[in-house]
Design a protein around this motif. Structure first.
Motif, PDB file in Angstrom:
ATOM      1  N   VAL A 230       0.867  -1.172   0.000  1.00  0.00           N
ATOM      2  CA  VAL A 230       0.000   0.000   0.000  1.00  0.00           C
ATOM      3  C   VAL A 230       0.905   1.224   0.000  1.00  0.00           C
ATOM      4  O   VAL A 230       1.794   1.347   0.860  1.00  0.00           O
ATOM      5  CB  VAL A 230      -0.936   0.022   1.220  1.00  0.00           C
ATOM      6  CG1 VAL A 230      -1.738   1.335   1.253  1.00  0.00           C
ATOM      7  CG2 VAL A 230      -1.883  -1.167   1.211  1.00  0.00           C
ATOM      8  N   LEU A 231       0.722   2.101  -0.964  1.00  0.00           N
ATOM      9  CA  LEU A 231       1.479   3.344  -1.021  1.00  0.00           C
ATOM     10  C   LEU A 231       0.964   4.297   0.045  1.00  0.00           C
ATOM     11  O   LEU A 231      -0.223   4.289   0.383  1.00  0.00           O
ATOM     12  CB  LEU A 231       1.354   3.989  -2.399  1.00  0.00           C
ATOM     13  CG  LEU A 231       1.742   3.122  -3.600  1.00  0.00           C
ATOM     14  CD1 LEU A 231       1.502   3.891  -4.898  1.00  0.00           C
ATOM     15  CD2 LEU A 231       3.173   2.658  -3.502  1.00  0.00           C
ATOM     16  N   VAL A 232       1.862   5.135   0.585  1.00  0.00           N
ATOM     17  CA  VAL A 232       1.493   6.095   1.625  1.00  0.00           C
ATOM     18  C   VAL A 232       2.081   7.453   1.255  1.00  0.00           C
ATOM     19  O   VAL A 232       3.248   7.549   0.879  1.00  0.00           O
ATOM     20  CB  VAL A 232       2.015   5.667   3.013  1.00  0.00           C
ATOM     21  CG1 VAL A 232       1.497   6.617   4.093  1.00  0.00           C
ATOM     22  CG2 VAL A 232       1.623   4.231   3.327  1.00  0.00           C
ATOM     23  N   ALA A 233       1.271   8.504   1.361  1.00  0.00           N
ATOM     24  CA  ALA A 233       1.734   9.856   1.050  1.00  0.00           C
ATOM     25  C   ALA A 233       0.978  10.859   1.892  1.00  0.00           C
ATOM     26  O   ALA A 233      -0.135  10.599   2.366  1.00  0.00           O
ATOM     27  CB  ALA A 233       1.541  10.173  -0.435  1.00  0.00           C
ATOM     28  N   ARG A 234       1.576  12.027   2.071  1.00  0.00           N
ATOM     29  CA  ARG A 234       0.888  13.168   2.676  1.00  0.00           C
ATOM     30  C   ARG A 234       0.128  13.924   1.594  1.00  0.00           C
ATOM     31  O   ARG A 234       0.406  13.785   0.397  1.00  0.00           O
ATOM     32  CB  ARG A 234       1.893  14.094   3.359  1.00  0.00           C
ATOM     33  CG  ARG A 234       2.625  13.459   4.527  1.00  0.00           C
ATOM     34  CD  ARG A 234       1.764  13.377   5.757  1.00  0.00           C
ATOM     35  NE  ARG A 234       2.484  12.729   6.862  1.00  0.00           N
ATOM     36  CZ  ARG A 234       2.026  12.636   8.097  1.00  0.00           C
ATOM     37  NH1 ARG A 234       0.847  13.156   8.401  1.00  0.00           N
ATOM     38  NH2 ARG A 234       2.721  12.023   9.034  1.00  0.00           N
ATOM     39  N   THR A 235      -0.798  14.751   2.028  1.00  0.00           N
ATOM     40  CA  THR A 235      -1.672  15.425   1.071  1.00  0.00           C
ATOM     41  C   THR A 235      -1.161  16.782   0.618  1.00  0.00           C
ATOM     42  O   THR A 235      -1.872  17.505  -0.091  1.00  0.00           O
ATOM     43  CB  THR A 235      -3.077  15.596   1.670  1.00  0.00           C
ATOM     44  OG1 THR A 235      -2.983  16.277   2.934  1.00  0.00           O
ATOM     45  CG2 THR A 235      -3.767  14.260   1.847  1.00  0.00           C
ATOM     46  N   HIS A 236       0.066  17.167   0.988  1.00  0.00           N
ATOM     47  CA  HIS A 236       0.604  18.415   0.438  1.00  0.00           C
ATOM     48  C   HIS A 236       1.029  18.184  -1.011  1.00  0.00           C
ATOM     49  O   HIS A 236       1.080  17.044  -1.499  1.00  0.00           O
ATOM     50  CB  HIS A 236       1.750  18.964   1.282  1.00  0.00           C
ATOM     51  CG  HIS A 236       2.781  17.964   1.695  1.00  0.00           C
ATOM     52  ND1 HIS A 236       3.518  17.198   0.797  1.00  0.00           N
ATOM     53  CD2 HIS A 236       3.216  17.594   2.928  1.00  0.00           C
ATOM     54  CE1 HIS A 236       4.358  16.426   1.444  1.00  0.00           C
ATOM     55  NE2 HIS A 236       4.177  16.636   2.744  1.00  0.00           N
ATOM     56  N   GLY A 237       1.334  19.260  -1.701  1.00  0.00           N
ATOM     57  CA  GLY A 237       1.624  19.167  -3.121  1.00  0.00           C
ATOM     58  C   GLY A 237       2.760  18.228  -3.461  1.00  0.00           C
ATOM     59  O   GLY A 237       2.653  17.395  -4.369  1.00  0.00           O
ATOM     60  N   SER A 238       3.866  18.325  -2.721  1.00  0.00           N
ATOM     61  CA  SER A 238       5.010  17.463  -3.022  1.00  0.00           C
ATOM     62  C   SER A 238       4.697  16.004  -2.726  1.00  0.00           C
ATOM     63  O   SER A 238       5.156  15.097  -3.430  1.00  0.00           O
ATOM     64  CB  SER A 238       6.247  17.919  -2.242  1.00  0.00           C
ATOM     65  OG  SER A 238       6.002  17.873  -0.841  1.00  0.00           O
ATOM     66  N   GLY A 239       3.885  15.749  -1.691  1.00  0.00           N
ATOM     67  CA  GLY A 239       3.500  14.375  -1.383  1.00  0.00           C
ATOM     68  C   GLY A 239       2.626  13.773  -2.464  1.00  0.00           C
ATOM     69  O   GLY A 239       2.805  12.618  -2.854  1.00  0.00           O
ATOM     70  N   LEU A 240       1.683  14.558  -2.976  1.00  0.00           N
ATOM     71  CA  LEU A 240       0.823  14.060  -4.043  1.00  0.00           C
ATOM     72  C   LEU A 240       1.607  13.835  -5.331  1.00  0.00           C
ATOM     73  O   LEU A 240       1.363  12.861  -6.056  1.00  0.00           O
ATOM     74  CB  LEU A 240      -0.327  15.036  -4.283  1.00  0.00           C
ATOM     75  CG  LEU A 240      -1.350  15.148  -3.143  1.00  0.00           C
ATOM     76  CD1 LEU A 240      -2.337  16.276  -3.429  1.00  0.00           C
ATOM     77  CD2 LEU A 240      -2.085  13.833  -2.937  1.00  0.00           C
ATOM     78  N   ARG A 241       2.563  14.695  -5.617  1.00  0.00           N
ATOM     79  CA  ARG A 241       3.389  14.485  -6.812  1.00  0.00           C
ATOM     80  C   ARG A 241       4.229  13.227  -6.671  1.00  0.00           C
ATOM     81  O   ARG A 241       4.401  12.463  -7.638  1.00  0.00           O
ATOM     82  CB  ARG A 241       4.273  15.704  -7.069  1.00  0.00           C
ATOM     83  CG  ARG A 241       3.506  16.916  -7.601  1.00  0.00           C
ATOM     84  CD  ARG A 241       4.451  18.008  -8.072  1.00  0.00           C
ATOM     85  NE  ARG A 241       5.200  18.594  -6.973  1.00  0.00           N
ATOM     86  CZ  ARG A 241       4.790  19.616  -6.244  1.00  0.00           C
ATOM     87  NH1 ARG A 241       3.597  20.165  -6.488  1.00  0.00           N
ATOM     88  NH2 ARG A 241       5.527  20.114  -5.269  1.00  0.00           N
ATOM     89  N   ALA A 242       4.752  12.972  -5.470  1.00  0.00           N
ATOM     90  CA  ALA A 242       5.518  11.747  -5.240  1.00  0.00           C
ATOM     91  C   ALA A 242       4.632  10.516  -5.394  1.00  0.00           C
ATOM     92  O   ALA A 242       5.056   9.493  -5.944  1.00  0.00           O
ATOM     93  CB  ALA A 242       6.165  11.782  -3.851  1.00  0.00           C
TER      94      ALA A 242
END
Length: 211
Positions: free
Chosen positions: A104-116
């Protein structure tokens, strides 16, 4: 694949539950059905080498891995939330053939996190990551309150490239450094964990993933 006998994160572990904390039923089948592509897609160009996540070898596809797609994504927190799962250290865990490992991929919802997250989803969709079965993406709020419209729209675009998306709200106790426990975890997180636990227990190795 080794499976736990019981999900440790159910409402049953909440002491003296109030009306809003009663255990809900198991996730509906619609919660387990992919809403986005469940396998790599033909014709998707792979990101440049320097835009890809590293890989590391694991001995067998024996558990679910959380793949944080950037630093501070929250993969360690997710592994604490669901015992028996592991944080991949911002890398793809690659088992030997023929059984893929669920991630399962995990990311934060800030711009750089969504781009990653988008780069990782494209990397998987291109087929260059052999031996993983991506179950979905967990998006962890990077701040309290609603996402700005531009980020909310971008999150929808990113989410369209993976089988499923789960949202984790902002949790002030976690920001203060408290370990996640049933007592400081809101209902929305229980629902996410129950859904992912059900996927993990439903033979996720059966999800197609070419070698």
């Amino acid at each position: 694949m080794t499976q736990p006998s019981q999900n440790p994160w159910t409402r049953q572990q909440q002491p003296d539950p109030g009306p809003q904390q009663l255990q809900q039923g198991p996730p509906q089948q619609s919660d387990l059905t992919p809403r986005g592509p469940a396998t790599p897609q033909h014709g998707v160009p792979a990101p440049a080498e320097d835009q890809r996540l590293p890989k590391f070898a694991i001995p067998a596809a024996d558990t679910l891995w959380w793949v944080g797609v950037h630093g501070g994504a929250g993969e360690t927190t997710m592994s604490q939330l669901l015992p028996g799962t592991r944080a991949a250290g911002h890398r793809w865990p690659i088992p030997p053939p023929p059984v893929p490992t669920p991630v399962v991929l995990v990311a934060r919802t800030h711009g750089s996190g969504l781009r990653a997250a988008q780069r990782a989803a494209i990397e998987w969709a291109s087929g260059v990551v052999q031996g993983v079965a991506v179950l979905g993406l967990v998006l962890i709020a990077d701040a309290p309150g609603r996402l700005p419209r531009v980020l909310d729209d971008f999150a929808d675009i990113v989410g369209g490239g993976v089988p499923r998306v789960w949202d984790i709200p902002w949790i002030e106790e976690w920001r203060r450094g408290e370990d996640p426990t049933p007592d400081n975890t809101p209902d929305e997180v229980f629902e996410v964990l129950e859904s992912i636990y059900a996927l993990r227990a439903s033979n996720p190795a059966g999800y197609p993933a070419p070698y």
